[in-house]
Scaffold this active site. Structure first.
Site, short mmCIF file in Angstrom:
data_model
loop_
_atom_site.label_atom_id
_atom_site.label_comp_id
_atom_site.label_asym_id
_atom_site.label_seq_id
_atom_site.Cartn_x
_atom_site.Cartn_y
_atom_site.Cartn_z
N VAL A 140 3.04 -1.63 15.82
CA VAL A 140 2.06 -2.33 16.97
C VAL A 140 1.56 -3.91 16.16
O VAL A 140 1.32 -4.91 16.43
CB VAL A 140 1.25 -1.60 17.58
CG1 VAL A 140 0.38 -2.26 18.39
CG2 VAL A 140 1.88 -0.52 18.40
N CYS A 141 1.12 -3.27 14.98
CA CYS A 141 0.43 -4.62 14.14
C CYS A 141 1.41 -5.72 13.97
O CYS A 141 0.97 -6.79 13.97
CB CYS A 141 -0.05 -4.12 12.93
SG CYS A 141 -1.28 -2.84 12.98
N THR A 142 2.77 -5.44 13.68
CA THR A 142 3.78 -6.38 13.50
C THR A 142 3.94 -7.20 14.84
O THR A 142 3.70 -8.52 14.66
CB THR A 142 5.16 -5.77 13.00
OG1 THR A 142 4.98 -5.05 11.86
CG2 THR A 142 6.09 -6.94 12.55
#
Length: 167
Positions: free
Chosen positions: A52-54
């Protein structure tokens, strides 16, 4: 452990200095050095390379309204080291600095730390803060669900309103 203190819109945030990188060299970044020239978008996130961060950071990379907006700087903030940030920036061609809050001091000071998330203490919540030239919070989005991605529409509207003030 420092107590979390929520920062509300229009509240002034404290200045900070953190090590960071744009991919090549590691250097110190000071918030006021950027807010003195315009607005700053701080993107707090749990970890480099997490799915999700990516996705979220790549959405910032691809947000044309940020690319073509003068006087608005974007910074990612996580507990990861600058060495992890360098690889993350290189792999995903991120055009903005990533800052290392390795002890979580800024994350705590801004009231954005999980007590515990996936067996990690003090990890930053997924959050966006837009800070204006007076270091006042103009926009804040924060979620307890680290798998939730922020919408960009409200952030875009905030950036447009900052441009109108500058005009």
């Amino acid at each position: 452990m420092t107590k979390n203190v929520e920062r509300e819109p229009n509240e002034t945030v404290p200045d900070f200095r953190l090590p960071g990188t744009e991919g090549d060299e590691i250097r110190e970044y000071q918030l006021s050095s950027y807010t003195d020239k315009g607005a700053v978008v701080l993107v707090f996130y749990p970890f480099d390379f997490s799915p999700v961060c990516t996705e979220v950071l790549c959405n910032f990379r691809d947000a044309e309204f940020l690319t073509f907006t003068e006087n608005v700087d974007v910074f990612g903030v996580s507990l990861d080291s600058c060495y992890a940030h360098q690889r993350f920036i290189e792999e995903y061609d991120l055009p903005f600095p990533l800052l290392s809050d390795t002890r979580g001091r800024i994350t705590d000071q801004y009231g954005l730390a999980y007590d515990e998330w996936e067996h990690h203490e003090g990890v930053p919540k997924r959050a966006l803060l837009t800070i204006d030239e007076s270091r006042s919070v103009r926009y804040k989005w924060v979620t307890e669900d680290a798998y939730e991605s922020p919408g960009m529409d409200a952030l875009h509207q905030t950036v447009l309103s900052l441009e109108e003030v500058d005009s």
